[in-house]
Design an enzyme around this catalytic site. Structure first.
Site: not given
Length: 429
Positions: A96-98, A269
């Site tokens: 993934g991007m993270i 969160h």
């Protein structure tokens, strides 16, 4: 010293490993599991004299991966002699991007230090396996000297074996029309399975950082399914929220953000999170002495921090990835380097035994300090007022409600879901 690689699809069977059976994992793997390894290992029997690199004959190394087909005498390098023991780091959602931002920070030595060799163990899915191969290729091409091993796979019982750190980023995004209870259940199943895998095969002192949302309750599910690992070792990422709060305080005060300290994010969160300005400091002074606009602190500051992700999506067209990766790196560094005197950092941790009066047996973001050994202690020199406490209790109530939603995943009976309002952060819908 040998530098080797293995790239071998393996077949196996899908079944959850029973808790407490550490090495039974070989029999409990997903069907058609794939595992590939790019590894730099010490092999005294294959040392090359005079530090000269030599390539082995292709006929004997058909499974090698690019530069890792070459052997080197790493003992010839002075800096290698002083390296610490290799640390094994698992990352889920690794395609993934993270992760695409995070992995290179880890490999560069920015997070664990320039004398700390690491092995990256990347967990994905059958669907993302080719992308994982691409990630491994990019890591290979980056020539990081501290990156000694890279492996990719879709079976947590293989990927998590002997890991010292588990960074659990992968989770199902919330789809259109999906109720929050459904997301809690779907992602909860993922983290229950990963908790069981960690319990079975990871280091018994593994540090676990849950990023996939809803991260507080996912962390609770994970730790409940890993009874042999200390509950204190599990964290939910709230560092990005802390970083955002520091930025807003710095902007308002007209200072650079390195002047801002002692910022706490309390709670979940979600949009019930509580950015704490009561205990925060700017250049060593209480924030309320520097920023005298109480209305801004109580209203705009909190809302801006909570909705920062949504504002970013409006500008950028997608949720934050780079800043999330930075905050993961910050969260790890806060545990492996001593906390500056008088300061603290925010992380979601298990509440049992906390000194604040927050309900026990949930994962709640609180102020922590570390000696740099991977462990932490809760800060006790914090102040409370009615405004802060009222908001902390609201976030606590939300997490208690989420806990009931996932009771079937934590071994506490039948689930009952009554989350009164939708407080998912922007970007998670």
């Amino acid at each position: 010293m040998g530098l080797s690689t293995a790239y071998s699809p393996v077949g196996s069977h899908l079944a959850p490993a029973p808790l407490g059976h550490r090495r039974s994992a070989q029999l409990h793997r997903p069907r058609r599991a794939l595992l590939a390894t790019v590894r730099c290992s010490v092999d005294a029997a294959k040392q090359v004299q005079d530090g000269v690199a030599t390539a082995e004959a292709p006929a004997t190394r058909k499974d090698c991966f690019g530069v890792f087909c070459t052997t080197y005498d790493l003992k010839a390098e002075d800096k290698t002699k002083s390296w610490k023991k290799l640390v094994n780091i698992a990352v889920s959602g690794a395609a993934g991007m993270i992760s695409n931002h995070l992995l290179f920070k880890l490999a560069s030595g920015e997070v664990f230090g320039q004398d700390q060799p690491i092995a990256l163990k990347l967990l994905g899915s059958e669907r993302s396996f080719q992308a994982l191969e691409g990630v491994a290729m990019e890591l290979e091409d980056s020539l990081y000297p501290l990156l000694r091993e890279v492996s990719i796979g879709i079976d947590p019982y293989e990927v998590f074996e002997d890991v010292d750190w588990a960074l659990l980023i992968g989770a199902k995004p919330r789809g259109p029309g999906m109720e929050r209870a459904a997301l809690l259940d779907i992602n909860g199943q993922i983290f229950a399975d990963q908790g069981k895998a960690l319990n079975a095969v990871a280091s018994k002192n593994v540090k676990v950082l849950v990023v996939g949302n809803p991260c507080n309750t996912n962390a609770l599910i994970c730790l409940k399914n890993a009874p042999d690992i200390p509950a204190k070792n599990f964290h939910a990422l709230t560092r990005l929220d802390e970083n955002r709060a520091k930025c807003q305080l710095a902007l308002k005060a007209g200072v650079f953000y390195d002047k801002v300290s002692n910022v706490t994010i309390w709670g979940n969160h979600s949009t019930t999170q509580v950015p704490d300005f009561l205990n925060a400091k700017i250049d060593g002074r209480p924030v309320k002495e520097v920023i005298k606009d109480t209305k801004w602190l109580e209203e705009e500051f909190t809302i801006t921090v909570q909705k920062r992700g949504g504002a970013l999506i409006q500008k950028w067209g997608r949720s934050s990835a780079a800043s999330t990766a930075v905050s993961i790196a910050d969260a790890i560094k806060s545990l492996v380097t001593p906390t500056p005197e008088g300061d603290w950092f925010s992380t979601g941790v298990y509440t049992t035994g906390n000194p604040y009066g927050i309900a026990e047996d949930i994962v709640f973001s609180m102020p922590c300090r570390s000696k740099g050994d991977g462990d932490y202690e809760l800060a006790t020199d914090v102040s409370m007022d009615d405004f802060l406490w009222e908001r902390i209790k609201k976030s606590e109530a939300e997490l208690l409600a989420e806990k009931k939603c996932v009771a079937h995943l934590t071994g506490e009976g039948n689930a009952y879901c009554d989350v009164p309002e939708d407080t998912m952060l922007p970007g998670e819908v």
